[in-house]
Motif scaffolding. Structure first.
Motif, PDB file in Angstrom:
ATOM      1  N   TYR A  35      22.645 -26.427   8.911  1.00  0.00           N
ATOM      2  CA  TYR A  35      22.751 -27.896   8.734  1.00  0.00           C
ATOM      3  C   TYR A  35      24.123 -28.129   8.655  1.00  0.00           C
ATOM      4  CZ  TYR A  35      17.625 -28.109   8.522  1.00  0.00           C
ATOM      5  OH  TYR A  35      16.391 -28.068   8.755  1.00  0.00           O
ATOM      6  N   GLN A  36      24.874 -27.658   7.796  1.00  0.00           N
ATOM      7  CA  GLN A  36      26.527 -27.844   7.530  1.00  0.00           C
ATOM      8  C   GLN A  36      27.358 -27.748   8.712  1.00  0.00           C
ATOM      9  OE1 GLN A  36      27.477 -26.642   3.386  1.00  0.00           O
ATOM     10  NE2 GLN A  36      25.199 -25.941   3.449  1.00  0.00           N
ATOM     11  N   ARG A  37      26.909 -26.598   9.399  1.00  0.00           N
ATOM     12  CA  ARG A  37      27.582 -26.200  10.715  1.00  0.00           C
ATOM     13  C   ARG A  37      27.390 -27.268  11.709  1.00  0.00           C
ATOM     14  NH1 ARG A  37      27.229 -19.955  12.010  1.00  0.00           N
ATOM     15  NH2 ARG A  37      28.253 -19.170   9.777  1.00  0.00           N
ATOM     16  N   ILE A  38      26.000 -27.872  11.673  1.00  0.00           N
ATOM     17  CA  ILE A  38      25.832 -28.900  12.759  1.00  0.00           C
ATOM     18  C   ILE A  38      26.427 -29.967  12.536  1.00  0.00           C
ATOM     19  CG2 ILE A  38      23.933 -30.779  13.470  1.00  0.00           C
ATOM     20  CD1 ILE A  38      21.761 -28.340  12.764  1.00  0.00           C
ATOM     21  N   ALA A  39      26.933 -30.368  11.275  1.00  0.00           N
ATOM     22  CA  ALA A  39      28.001 -31.413  10.993  1.00  0.00           C
ATOM     23  C   ALA A  39      29.488 -31.028  10.881  1.00  0.00           C
ATOM     24  CB  ALA A  39      27.752 -31.969   9.648  1.00  0.00           C
ATOM     25  N   LEU A  70      28.492 -33.369   3.627  1.00  0.00           N
ATOM     26  CA  LEU A  70      28.712 -33.583   2.271  1.00  0.00           C
ATOM     27  C   LEU A  70      27.519 -33.683   1.381  1.00  0.00           C
ATOM     28  CD1 LEU A  70      31.050 -33.784   0.062  1.00  0.00           C
ATOM     29  CD2 LEU A  70      30.993 -36.220   0.276  1.00  0.00           C
ATOM     30  N   ALA A  71      26.669 -34.421   1.892  1.00  0.00           N
ATOM     31  CA  ALA A  71      25.396 -34.448   1.195  1.00  0.00           C
ATOM     32  C   ALA A  71      24.770 -33.015   1.278  1.00  0.00           C
ATOM     33  CB  ALA A  71      24.494 -35.442   1.821  1.00  0.00           C
ATOM     34  N   VAL A  72      24.618 -32.548   2.226  1.00  0.00           N
ATOM     35  CA  VAL A  72      23.890 -31.055   2.519  1.00  0.00           C
ATOM     36  C   VAL A  72      24.501 -30.037   1.717  1.00  0.00           C
ATOM     37  CG1 VAL A  72      23.134 -29.317   3.998  1.00  0.00           C
ATOM     38  CG2 VAL A  72      22.900 -31.724   4.720  1.00  0.00           C
ATOM     39  N   ALA A  73      26.015 -30.251   1.719  1.00  0.00           N
ATOM     40  CA  ALA A  73      26.809 -29.299   1.096  1.00  0.00           C
ATOM     41  C   ALA A  73      26.555 -29.372  -0.398  1.00  0.00           C
ATOM     42  CB  ALA A  73      28.128 -29.455   1.371  1.00  0.00           C
ATOM     43  N   LEU A  78      24.419 -27.286  -5.434  1.00  0.00           N
ATOM     44  CA  LEU A  78      23.617 -27.321  -6.771  1.00  0.00           C
ATOM     45  C   LEU A  78      22.498 -26.098  -6.664  1.00  0.00           C
ATOM     46  CD1 LEU A  78      22.940 -31.129  -6.551  1.00  0.00           C
ATOM     47  CD2 LEU A  78      24.390 -29.633  -8.290  1.00  0.00           C
ATOM     48  N   LEU A  79      22.011 -25.898  -5.357  1.00  0.00           N
ATOM     49  CA  LEU A  79      21.128 -24.749  -5.323  1.00  0.00           C
ATOM     50  C   LEU A  79      21.667 -23.703  -5.715  1.00  0.00           C
ATOM     51  CD1 LEU A  79      18.401 -23.905  -4.386  1.00  0.00           C
ATOM     52  CD2 LEU A  79      19.323 -23.635  -2.108  1.00  0.00           C
ATOM     53  N   PRO A 111      28.920 -21.964  -0.420  1.00  0.00           N
ATOM     54  CA  PRO A 111      28.405 -23.308  -0.245  1.00  0.00           C
ATOM     55  C   PRO A 111      29.384 -24.240  -1.068  1.00  0.00           C
ATOM     56  CG  PRO A 111      26.660 -21.798  -1.108  1.00  0.00           C
ATOM     57  CD  PRO A 111      27.789 -21.234  -0.888  1.00  0.00           C
ATOM     58  N   TYR A 112      30.239 -23.686  -2.080  1.00  0.00           N
ATOM     59  CA  TYR A 112      31.306 -24.308  -2.720  1.00  0.00           C
ATOM     60  C   TYR A 112      32.519 -24.682  -1.725  1.00  0.00           C
ATOM     61  CZ  TYR A 112      29.131 -23.153  -7.102  1.00  0.00           C
ATOM     62  OH  TYR A 112      27.964 -23.063  -8.051  1.00  0.00           O
ATOM     63  N   LEU A 113      33.026 -23.492  -0.848  1.00  0.00           N
ATOM     64  CA  LEU A 113      33.854 -23.865   0.071  1.00  0.00           C
ATOM     65  C   LEU A 113      33.559 -24.931   1.048  1.00  0.00           C
ATOM     66  CD1 LEU A 113      34.981 -20.213   0.870  1.00  0.00           C
ATOM     67  CD2 LEU A 113      36.135 -22.046  -0.420  1.00  0.00           C
ATOM     68  N   SER A 114      32.274 -24.812   1.426  1.00  0.00           N
ATOM     69  CA  SER A 114      31.889 -26.146   2.511  1.00  0.00           C
ATOM     70  C   SER A 114      31.793 -27.282   1.787  1.00  0.00           C
ATOM     71  CB  SER A 114      30.299 -25.593   2.899  1.00  0.00           C
ATOM     72  OG  SER A 114      30.001 -26.596   3.680  1.00  0.00           O
TER      73      SER A 114
END
Length: 134
Positions: A35-39, A70-73, A78-79, A111-114
């Protein structure tokens, strides 16, 4: 226009980094990574074109992508941190986000880098592009 170029460099670096991690290092992305790649991937193209054309209206179409990423990241971070309970973990069926394989540069979690990349792009996009130097 420096913030726009900086946002493009961040998006390009994040895109190339994601491709390197996936294609060269062979790490399979989880659902949230996809999902983050899609953005992120379209941001590298859109911001690059906007930077070279000096398109000040890029915020209209780039900022929604950056905020969604940003929301997904943020959720992904958090996950990864264990703040989000495993009961609502969306990427449990595929590759694990919590494994040591999801780190680069000596232990930095992907996830933190993203999250950092999307946060930087979002902040750079809300900067004024038309400021005159003093």
């Amino acid at each position: 226009m420096a913030p726009l170029y900086a946002a493009w460099v961040v998006a390009l670096a994040a895109t190339l980094g994601a491709l390197f991690v996936g294609e060269v290092m062979g790490q399979v992305p989880c659902v949230l990574c996809w999902y983050q790649r899609i953005a992120m991937f379209p941001l590298a193209v859109v911001l690059g074109i906007a930077a070279f054309r000096a398109d000040r209206g890029v915020r209209v179409y780039a900022l929604p992508l950056a905020i969604a990423g940003l929301a997904v990241a943020a959720f992904h971070a958090l996950l990864y941190a264990g703040i989000v309970p495993e009961a609502i973990e969306p990427c449990g069926a595929g590759p694990s986000c919590a494994s040591a394989e999801m780190t680069i540069f000596g232990g930095l979690p992907l996830p933190y880098l993203s999250f950092g990349a999307f946060a930087a792009i979002t902040l750079l996009l809300v900067c004024r592009f038309d400021r005159k130097r003093a």
